[in-house]
Scaffold this active site. Structure first.
Site, PDB file in Angstrom:
ATOM      1  N   GLU A   1       0.858  -1.176   0.000  1.00 36.81           N
ATOM      2  CA  GLU A   1       0.000   0.000   0.000  1.00 36.81           C
ATOM      3  C   GLU A   1       0.892   1.223   0.000  1.00 36.81           C
ATOM      4  O   GLU A   1       1.934   1.240   0.653  1.00 36.81           O
ATOM      5  CB  GLU A   1      -0.905   0.068   1.240  1.00 36.81           C
ATOM      6  CG  GLU A   1      -2.002  -0.953   1.284  1.00 36.81           C
ATOM      7  CD  GLU A   1      -1.604  -2.193   2.073  1.00 36.81           C
ATOM      8  OE1 GLU A   1      -0.539  -2.185   2.707  1.00 36.81           O
ATOM      9  OE2 GLU A   1      -2.358  -3.172   2.042  1.00 36.81           O
TER      10      GLU A   1
ATOM     11  N   ASN B   1       1.711  10.193  -2.527  1.00 37.09           N
ATOM     12  CA  ASN B   1       3.156   9.964  -2.552  1.00 37.09           C
ATOM     13  C   ASN B   1       3.623   9.673  -3.980  1.00 37.09           C
ATOM     14  O   ASN B   1       3.936   8.538  -4.346  1.00 37.09           O
ATOM     15  CB  ASN B   1       3.536   8.831  -1.599  1.00 37.09           C
ATOM     16  CG  ASN B   1       5.023   8.743  -1.372  1.00 37.09           C
ATOM     17  OD1 ASN B   1       5.821   9.291  -2.113  1.00 37.09           O
ATOM     18  ND2 ASN B   1       5.398   8.038  -0.312  1.00 37.09           N
TER      19      ASN B   1
ATOM     20  N   TYR C   1       7.663   2.715  -7.805  1.00 35.61           N
ATOM     21  CA  TYR C   1       7.039   1.394  -7.959  1.00 35.61           C
ATOM     22  C   TYR C   1       6.650   1.128  -9.412  1.00 35.61           C
ATOM     23  O   TYR C   1       6.841   0.021  -9.911  1.00 35.61           O
ATOM     24  CB  TYR C   1       5.838   1.245  -7.029  1.00 35.61           C
ATOM     25  CG  TYR C   1       6.227   1.218  -5.568  1.00 35.61           C
ATOM     26  CD1 TYR C   1       7.169   0.308  -5.095  1.00 35.61           C
ATOM     27  CD2 TYR C   1       5.669   2.101  -4.655  1.00 35.61           C
ATOM     28  CE1 TYR C   1       7.542   0.283  -3.761  1.00 35.61           C
ATOM     29  CE2 TYR C   1       6.029   2.076  -3.315  1.00 35.61           C
ATOM     30  CZ  TYR C   1       6.968   1.170  -2.874  1.00 35.61           C
ATOM     31  OH  TYR C   1       7.334   1.145  -1.559  1.00 35.61           O
TER      32      TYR C   1
END
Length: 140
Positions: free
Chosen positions: A101, A106, A113
């Site tokens: 998560e 962000n 990611y």
């Protein structure tokens, strides 16, 4: 230097988590997981701990619990080294996917990611008090 954490690292890990994440897994969890092979917790050291990743592996899915790099060490490849280490350690044990998560605000982490093959698969509304979390996954 990349290595598995030990009991002498716990206080530094907690300080790092609290300073960057405003939360921590806490002393008891970190102490209790020292000898648990399902919990992969690694630190990256350069004149002290500058990066840290904690995760849980159930035999198929690796869940990243906390992942943080000190600000002045970001964008130097340390995050990629830590992430790749836990993926490599679990691949040989049957890893099929990695999940985590991340705060919806962000952007830096989301971009990291995405660059590492993760995709948003779900949204958890108000997961962080007043902020949504994206659930991200990487298929292996």
């Amino acid at each position: 230097m990349l290595r598995r954490y030990n009991k002498d690292d716990i206080e530094a890990i907690i300080k790092l988590e609290e300073s960057l994440l405003n939360t921590s897994l806490g002393y008891n969890i970190l102490q209790d997981r020292l000898d648990d092979d399902n919990f992969l917790i690694y630190v990256y050291e350069d004149m002290g701990i500058c990066g840290y990743i904690s995760s849980y592996f159930d035999g198929q899915t690796l869940e990243i619990l906390n992942f943080c790099i000190k600000e002045n060490y970001q964008r130097k490849g340390i995050g990629s080294i830590l992430l790749q280490e836990i993926i490599n350690k679990t691949k040989e044990k049957g890893l099929q996917n990695v999940i985590l998560e991340v705060r919806s605000s962000n952007e830096k982490a989301i971009n990291f990611y995405n660059k590492n093959g993760f995709k948003i698969i779900n949204v958890r509304r108000a997961y962080y008090k007043n902020e949504d979390a994206y659930v991200m996954e990487k298929r292996i």
